[in-house]
Structures are given as C-alpha cells and as structure tokens.
Design a protein around this motif. Structure first.
Motif, short mmCIF file in Angstrom:
data_model
loop_
_atom_site.label_atom_id
_atom_site.label_comp_id
_atom_site.label_asym_id
_atom_site.label_seq_id
_atom_site.Cartn_x
_atom_site.Cartn_y
_atom_site.Cartn_z
N ASN A 152 -11.23 -34.44 -3.39
CA ASN A 152 -12.06 -35.04 -2.35
C ASN A 152 -11.37 -35.02 -0.99
O ASN A 152 -11.47 -35.96 -0.21
N ALA A 153 -10.68 -33.92 -0.72
CA ALA A 153 -10.02 -33.74 0.57
C ALA A 153 -10.14 -32.28 0.96
O ALA A 153 -10.19 -31.41 0.10
N PRO A 154 -10.23 -31.98 2.25
CA PRO A 154 -10.38 -30.59 2.68
C PRO A 154 -9.13 -29.77 2.39
O PRO A 154 -8.01 -30.29 2.38
N GLU A 155 -9.33 -28.48 2.16
CA GLU A 155 -8.22 -27.56 2.02
C GLU A 155 -7.64 -27.26 3.40
O GLU A 155 -8.17 -27.68 4.42
N GLU A 156 -6.53 -26.54 3.40
CA GLU A 156 -6.00 -26.05 4.67
C GLU A 156 -7.02 -25.09 5.28
O GLU A 156 -7.42 -24.12 4.64
N THR A 157 -7.45 -25.36 6.49
CA THR A 157 -8.38 -24.49 7.18
C THR A 157 -7.98 -24.40 8.64
O THR A 157 -7.18 -25.20 9.13
N ALA A 158 -8.58 -23.40 9.32
CA ALA A 158 -8.33 -23.26 10.75
C ALA A 158 -8.79 -24.50 11.51
O ALA A 158 -8.13 -24.95 12.46
N VAL A 159 -9.92 -25.08 11.09
CA VAL A 159 -10.46 -26.27 11.76
C VAL A 159 -9.48 -27.44 11.63
O VAL A 159 -9.17 -28.13 12.59
N LEU A 160 -8.97 -27.65 10.42
CA LEU A 160 -8.02 -28.74 10.19
C LEU A 160 -6.74 -28.51 10.99
O LEU A 160 -6.23 -29.41 11.66
N ALA A 161 -6.22 -27.27 10.94
CA ALA A 161 -4.96 -26.97 11.63
C ALA A 161 -5.11 -27.10 13.13
O ALA A 161 -4.20 -27.59 13.81
N LYS A 162 -6.26 -26.69 13.68
CA LYS A 162 -6.49 -26.80 15.13
C LYS A 162 -6.51 -28.27 15.54
O LYS A 162 -5.91 -28.65 16.55
N ALA A 163 -7.20 -29.12 14.75
CA ALA A 163 -7.24 -30.55 15.07
C ALA A 163 -5.86 -31.19 14.94
O ALA A 163 -5.54 -32.14 15.66
N ALA A 164 -5.04 -30.68 14.02
CA ALA A 164 -3.70 -31.23 13.82
C ALA A 164 -2.73 -30.82 14.92
O ALA A 164 -1.67 -31.44 15.07
N SER A 165 -3.06 -29.77 15.69
CA SER A 165 -2.25 -29.32 16.82
C SER A 165 -0.78 -29.11 16.44
O SER A 165 0.13 -29.53 17.15
N GLY A 166 -0.56 -28.46 15.29
CA GLY A 166 0.79 -28.15 14.84
C GLY A 166 1.34 -29.08 13.79
O GLY A 166 2.31 -28.76 13.10
N ALA A 167 0.73 -30.26 13.63
CA ALA A 167 1.28 -31.25 12.69
C ALA A 167 1.11 -30.84 11.23
O ALA A 167 1.81 -31.37 10.36
N LEU A 168 0.21 -29.91 10.93
CA LEU A 168 0.07 -29.43 9.55
C LEU A 168 1.37 -28.82 9.05
O LEU A 168 1.65 -28.83 7.85
N GLU A 169 2.17 -28.31 9.98
CA GLU A 169 3.43 -27.66 9.61
C GLU A 169 4.58 -28.65 9.44
O GLU A 169 5.61 -28.30 8.88
N THR A 170 4.43 -29.86 9.94
CA THR A 170 5.55 -30.80 9.94
C THR A 170 5.33 -32.05 9.09
O THR A 170 6.30 -32.71 8.72
N VAL A 171 4.08 -32.39 8.81
CA VAL A 171 3.78 -33.56 7.96
C VAL A 171 3.17 -33.05 6.66
O VAL A 171 2.06 -32.51 6.66
N PRO A 172 3.87 -33.20 5.54
CA PRO A 172 3.32 -32.67 4.28
C PRO A 172 2.09 -33.43 3.81
O PRO A 172 2.02 -34.65 3.92
N MET A 173 1.12 -32.66 3.29
CA MET A 173 -0.04 -33.24 2.62
C MET A 173 0.22 -33.20 1.11
O MET A 173 0.38 -32.14 0.54
N VAL A 174 0.28 -34.36 0.51
CA VAL A 174 0.54 -34.46 -0.93
C VAL A 174 -0.80 -34.66 -1.63
O VAL A 174 -1.51 -35.62 -1.36
N ARG A 175 -1.15 -33.75 -2.52
CA ARG A 175 -2.43 -33.81 -3.22
C ARG A 175 -2.23 -34.39 -4.61
O ARG A 175 -1.44 -33.88 -5.40
#
Length: 278
Positions: A152-175
C-alpha cells in the motif's frame, strides 16, 4: 493530524513507465528526471544506471554531482529536448535530464535503525507526490528512515523522486509486509511510537527528551487505521489555532518532524546561509 481526503491516485501516477514506447521501463527499473533527482542519484554509489540523457554536455545535474564528489559512472547521451519530451511525456518537468536506473536495494528495519534520528511510519499513504515530499522533509530534519507497508505504498517512480528533490537517495524507504509488526519491532528497537492523529494530546517535541521517536502518519482522508492506532504508544496531534482542522499528510509530517527537532536543537545552532528556493 488527519489530512484532507485527496482521493486514490490513478494507476498512471503510481506506475514507473513514462509515456513514450522508448521510455517504458522494465520491472525493477524506473526513469528519474529533473536536476536535483538525477544529481542526487549520480552522487549515490548504490544507484545503478542503465542510461543517462542530457540536453547539454555540462548539464547542471552533472556539475552538481561532480561538486558533491561523485564520479559519473555512465557516459551521458546528448539529446534534443524534444526527445525527452517524447520519452517522458509532455507533463514531465525534466529540466533537460533523465536517467534510467535500477531500484535501490531495500534495507531491513534493523539496518535502517542503525542510522541516527527519528523514524517516520506511513500507514497506507499512496500518493507518490506526498511520499516524495515526506522524504524531502525527512532528509531536512535528519530522519533515519521511512517505513511503509509494501503493498500500500508507491514504488520508486520519477514522480516520487522529483517530489523528493534528491532525498530518495539519502533517506531509505523500508518496506514491511505487516505494519503493526513493524511498529512492534520499532518499539523493541527502542523507539517510542507516536500516532499523529486527533483524539490524543498535543505533540510536544521537548517532552520526548532522551527518547527516540517513531512518528506514525495515516493515509490521505482516512487517518490511522484502528489496528495501527492501537499499536502506537500514544496518540498526539499538532497545535493548530487557526480555522483548518487538518493538514495534508506531507505538511503534517514536516510540522511533526520540526516539533521533534526542537528537542535536539543545540543552543549554539545558527541557521545556514540563505539559498535560492528549489
């Protein structure tokens, strides 16, 4: 606080494939675009690149990555802007750069807890823009990780990464498969779990002095599910003296993280020099 109902995102917004046929990403990969998202990915040694497309040899994303000490591990393809428009779709704000990358490896909760800082837990927050904005706030306030329920959470996508403004690379998402069990594991790992919702006290950061807090936020429009709410150590809301009764979940996460940061703020803290907004 319980955010206003925003509706379930469309399948298109949750997917990872851009509009064009060439842009269709295979399973386990996705396109990233935008200067900040791609520069951060280039600076992340754990990110595996399959393609990198830029509209100029010295694109700001390449310059920013090199400034951060990154070695560009893939030869950029120089393309016309219209090529990226066709590849990613007319609505994509790509800023002249796009990269096809493999999804980041998923850390275990135990590995993520080795990082310092508070923890964020999302209970069925499905909008990738909200999740991306929450990641950005998590990076800004030094959160250790973001815990989500896998189905019940989105996968890694361009939309998510753009909104994160780089934070997708530095804050881990634990599923995690079961969020209640994840909350229990956080409690056993030394976290005091606080459900951010109405019906409890007020969130007061300094009152948690000496405790590591995991902040649990509910889905858009629904708030925390009953079982998630009952799994938390306490329920607390945000002080909002105005006329609005609730906030968007990403805004609530930012306010909650700031409140927790007050307890950790040293008396000698000086704000950084003013930067241009991104």
């Amino acid at each position: 606080m319980r955010p206003p109902r925003s509706g379930r995102p469309s399948r298109r917004s949750r997917g990872s494939s851009p509009a064009g046929r060439e842009g269709a990403a295979a399973a386990g990969t996705c396109w990233l675009f935008g200067t900040h998202a791609v520069a951060a990915a280039l600076a992340n040694p754990n990110r595996v690149f399959q393609r990198l497309m830029v509209t100029e040899p010295e694109h700001p994303a390449l310059l920013a990555a090199r400034e951060a000490g990154a070695v560009i591990r893939i030869e950029p393809e120089i393309v016309q802007r219209v090529r990226l428009d066709d590849l990613l779709g007319a609505e994509a704000v790509h800023q002249g750069v796009a990269a096809l990358v493999k999804a980041l490896p998923n850390l275990t909760l135990e590995e993520a807890l080795e990082r310092p800082g508070p923890v964020l837990v999302l209970d069925q927050v499905t909008d990738p823009r909200n999740v991306g904005a929450i990641l950005r706030s998590a990076a800004a306030f030094g959160a250790a990780c973001l815990v989500v329920q896998d189905r019940n959470a989105p996968e890694e996508t361009a939309v998510l990464a753009k909104a994160a403004s780089g934070a997708l690379e530095t804050v881990p998402m634990v599923r995690e498969v079961n969020l209640s069990r994840a909350i229990e594991a956080l409690q056993k790992g030394g976290c005091w779990t606080v459900g951010l919702d109405a019906g409890g006290g007020l969130l007061d950061g300094p009152s948690f002095k000496g405790r590591r807090v995991a902040l649990v936020l509910g889905a858009e429009g629904k708030g925390l599910r009953r079982l998630t709410r009952e799994s938390c150590d306490e329920i607390a809301g945000l002080y909002m003296p105005g006329e609005m009764e609730s906030l968007n979940v990403s805004v609530a996460a930012a306010v909650g993280l700031y409140e927790l940061a007050r307890e950790r703020m040293p008396s000698t803290y000086q704000p950084p020099a003013t930067k241009k907004p991104t």
